[in-house]
Enzyme design. Structure first.
Site, short mmCIF file in Angstrom:
data_model
loop_
_atom_site.label_atom_id
_atom_site.label_comp_id
_atom_site.label_asym_id
_atom_site.label_seq_id
_atom_site.Cartn_x
_atom_site.Cartn_y
_atom_site.Cartn_z
N ARG A 195 4.26 8.76 9.14
CA ARG A 195 5.73 8.72 8.92
C ARG A 195 6.10 7.40 8.25
O ARG A 195 6.87 7.35 7.33
CB ARG A 195 6.43 8.81 10.29
CG ARG A 195 7.42 9.92 10.45
CD ARG A 195 8.26 9.89 11.71
NE ARG A 195 7.94 8.93 12.74
CZ ARG A 195 7.22 9.22 13.84
NH1 ARG A 195 6.72 10.44 13.98
NH2 ARG A 195 6.99 8.30 14.77
N ASN A 233 -13.80 -9.12 8.07
CA ASN A 233 -12.83 -8.52 7.15
C ASN A 233 -13.03 -7.00 7.09
O ASN A 233 -14.16 -6.52 7.10
CB ASN A 233 -12.98 -9.11 5.74
CG ASN A 233 -12.78 -10.62 5.77
OD1 ASN A 233 -12.17 -11.18 6.68
ND2 ASN A 233 -13.32 -11.31 4.77
N HIS A 274 -15.38 -5.98 12.61
CA HIS A 274 -14.04 -5.47 12.93
C HIS A 274 -13.77 -4.14 12.25
O HIS A 274 -12.63 -3.69 12.16
CB HIS A 274 -12.96 -6.49 12.53
CG HIS A 274 -12.98 -7.70 13.41
ND1 HIS A 274 -12.37 -8.88 13.08
CD2 HIS A 274 -13.60 -7.94 14.60
CE1 HIS A 274 -12.57 -9.77 14.04
NE2 HIS A 274 -13.33 -9.22 14.97
N CYS A 326 -15.01 7.98 15.47
CA CYS A 326 -14.68 8.76 16.66
C CYS A 326 -14.73 7.86 17.90
O CYS A 326 -15.72 7.16 18.12
CB CYS A 326 -15.69 9.91 16.83
SG CYS A 326 -15.51 10.75 18.40
N CYS A 378 -13.06 14.84 16.30
CA CYS A 378 -14.44 14.68 15.79
C CYS A 378 -15.15 16.03 15.72
O CYS A 378 -15.16 16.79 16.70
CB CYS A 378 -15.19 13.74 16.73
SG CYS A 378 -16.92 13.53 16.32
N CYS A 420 -18.22 15.82 18.36
CA CYS A 420 -18.10 15.87 19.83
C CYS A 420 -16.70 16.26 20.30
O CYS A 420 -16.44 16.34 21.50
CB CYS A 420 -18.46 14.50 20.44
SG CYS A 420 -17.16 13.26 20.23
N THR A 476 -13.28 -18.67 7.87
CA THR A 476 -12.85 -18.18 9.19
C THR A 476 -12.30 -19.33 10.02
O THR A 476 -12.83 -20.43 9.99
CB THR A 476 -13.98 -17.46 9.95
OG1 THR A 476 -13.47 -16.97 11.19
CG2 THR A 476 -15.18 -18.36 10.21
N SER A 477 -11.21 -19.03 10.74
CA SER A 477 -10.61 -20.07 11.60
C SER A 477 -11.39 -20.21 12.90
O SER A 477 -11.16 -21.12 13.68
CB SER A 477 -9.16 -19.69 11.91
OG SER A 477 -9.13 -18.44 12.61
N ASN A 515 -14.45 -24.01 3.82
CA ASN A 515 -13.06 -23.77 4.22
C ASN A 515 -12.22 -24.95 3.71
O ASN A 515 -12.66 -26.09 3.83
CB ASN A 515 -13.01 -23.71 5.76
CG ASN A 515 -11.72 -23.13 6.28
OD1 ASN A 515 -10.64 -23.46 5.77
ND2 ASN A 515 -11.80 -22.24 7.25
N1 APR Z 1 -11.46 -20.05 0.93
C1 APR Z 1 -12.02 -20.23 2.15
N2 APR Z 1 -11.31 -20.29 3.30
C2 APR Z 1 -9.97 -20.16 3.19
C3 APR Z 1 -9.32 -19.97 1.95
C4 APR Z 1 -10.13 -19.92 0.79
N3 APR Z 1 -9.60 -19.75 -0.43
N4 APR Z 1 -7.97 -19.88 2.19
C5 APR Z 1 -7.81 -20.00 3.53
N5 APR Z 1 -9.00 -20.16 4.13
C6 APR Z 1 -9.31 -20.34 5.55
C7 APR Z 1 -8.18 -20.86 6.40
O1 APR Z 1 -8.17 -22.28 6.39
C8 APR Z 1 -8.57 -20.32 7.78
O2 APR Z 1 -9.42 -21.24 8.45
O3 APR Z 1 -9.61 -19.06 6.07
C9 APR Z 1 -9.36 -19.05 7.46
C10 APR Z 1 -8.60 -17.79 7.80
O4 APR Z 1 -8.46 -17.74 9.20
P1 APR Z 1 -7.83 -16.42 9.86
O5 APR Z 1 -6.64 -16.01 9.06
O6 APR Z 1 -7.69 -16.70 11.33
O7 APR Z 1 -8.93 -15.31 9.58
P2 APR Z 1 -10.18 -14.95 10.47
O8 APR Z 1 -10.86 -16.17 11.00
O9 APR Z 1 -11.02 -14.02 9.68
O10 APR Z 1 -9.50 -14.13 11.69
C11 APR Z 1 -10.35 -13.45 12.55
O11 APR Z 1 -8.41 -12.39 13.54
O12 APR Z 1 -6.44 -11.20 13.57
C12 APR Z 1 -7.81 -11.11 13.61
O13 APR Z 1 -8.85 -9.14 12.97
C13 APR Z 1 -8.31 -10.31 12.45
O14 APR Z 1 -10.54 -10.41 11.54
C14 APR Z 1 -9.39 -11.19 11.85
C15 APR Z 1 -9.68 -12.17 12.97
#
Ligand code: APR
Length: 273
Positions: free
Chosen positions: A76, A120, A137, A145, A166, A169, A207-208, A232
């Site tokens: 929707r 991602n 993820h 399923c 599914c 199953c 990744t954060s 990063n």
């Molecule tokens: N190159 C590299 N790193 C970058 C760039 C870039 N161009 N731009 C931003 N970043 C960094 C940021 O500084 C941050 O540390 O990417 C990181 C993104 O962090 P998040 O947005 O928290 O992403 P992530 O760590 O993948 O989150 C994990 O959280 O909400 C859930 O499911 C979602 O898979 C995700 C998970």
């Protein structure tokens, strides 16, 4: 604007030398890797959760409570501007792999990267050609399923009745993307942990380091003696454990790293000025 400072160049040399000395390099990828494909991250500047707030941990519980209603609402409201999932959907639909994704594929082809564990769901690693890939993820272009875990591409699935069931199953089918509050599918979780335990060098790309169990993988590797290389633009919770930090965008830094790996660790081929 990205600038390759002498200090960053030295760190890239060190990172390349470390990777060339390693036997089992694994990359843990996060949303930052896809920022240069036009997909906003979740946290930090321009992050979706920064803008809209972190979703509740109830998403999965809401789905399980009434999967039919969840699917009906989804169809929707598929195009609901002003909603984080809509903003993400528009960005991901238009996104293509960036030089960072392609650099990881090159490292894999060179035999220097054993596996990418990605948080991602945007499918860009597969589009770029990564083969040894664990999507911890899930993947937004797949269905899964809830009963037996069977996964299939979303394309071509006919949603004749809701909730989709599914064929294997009779269980309820959901998007493959792991929801907040949903356990990570056992198979991919175990495989990701095995990669962390086998690695002697882990690249932390964009990744954060805030969401478990993914964020724990670098620490598992570190405790078993692995080196950590962070790519990063900003500091993260994982920075204190990293042996080398490459401060900059992955779309710029990963290709520079690959160039050094191709030249045996040097910035330029030997013998050339
Ligand atoms: N190159 C590299 N790193 C970058 C760039 C870039 N161009 N731009 C931003 N970043 C960094 C940021 O500084 C941050 O540390 O990417 C990181 C993104 O962090 P998040 O947005 O928290 O992403 P992530 O760590 O993948 O989150 C994990 O959280 O909400 C859930 O499911 C979602 O898979 C995700 C998970």
């Amino acid at each position: 604007m990205f600038e390759l400072t002498p200090e960053l160049a030295r760190s890239l040399d060190e990172a390349a030398a470390l990777i060339l000395r390693s036997k089992h390099v694994v990359a843990l990828a996060g949303a930052g890797l896809s920022v240069e494909s036009g997909i906003p991250p979740f946290r930090g500047p321009g992050g979706l959760w920064t803008k809209y707030g972190e979703p509740t941990n109830l998403s999965y519980r809401e789905f399980i409570r009434d999967p039919g209603e969840w699917w009906e609402a989804r169809f929707r409201n598929e195009d609901r501007p002003g909603d984080p999932t809509y903003e993400l959907k528009v960005a991901v639909d238009q996104a293509r792999p960036n030089p960072g994704h392609h650099a990881l594929v090159e490292m894999e082809a060179m035999g220097l990267l054993k596996c990418v564990v990605t948080q991602n769901v945007d499918n860009l690693h597969r589009e770029a050609g990564s083969r040894s890939l664990l999507e911890i993820h899930g993947n937004r272009t797949w269905l899964r399923c809830v009963g037996c875990g069977d996964r299939q591409p979303r394309e071509g699935y006919h949603f004749d009745s809701l909730p989709p069931l599914c064929a294997q199953c009779g269980g309820v089918i959901k998007m493959d993307t792991v929801m907040f509050g949903e356990p990570i599918p056992e198979d991919v979780l175990l495989a990701s942990r095995e990669q962390a335990e086998s690695s002697d060098c882990m690249l932390l790309v964009g990744t954060s380091g805030t969401v478990n169990p993914a964020a724990r993988l670098p620490l598992v590797a570190k405790e078993l003696g692995a080196s950590l290389i962070e790519i990063n633009p900003d500091e993260t919770t994982l920075t204190p454990w990293c042996d080398i930090t490459l401060r900059g965008p992955s779309g710029e830094l990963l290709p520079l790293l690959v160039k050094r790996l191709k030249n045996g660790g040097a910035a330029k081929p030997a013998g050339r000025a």
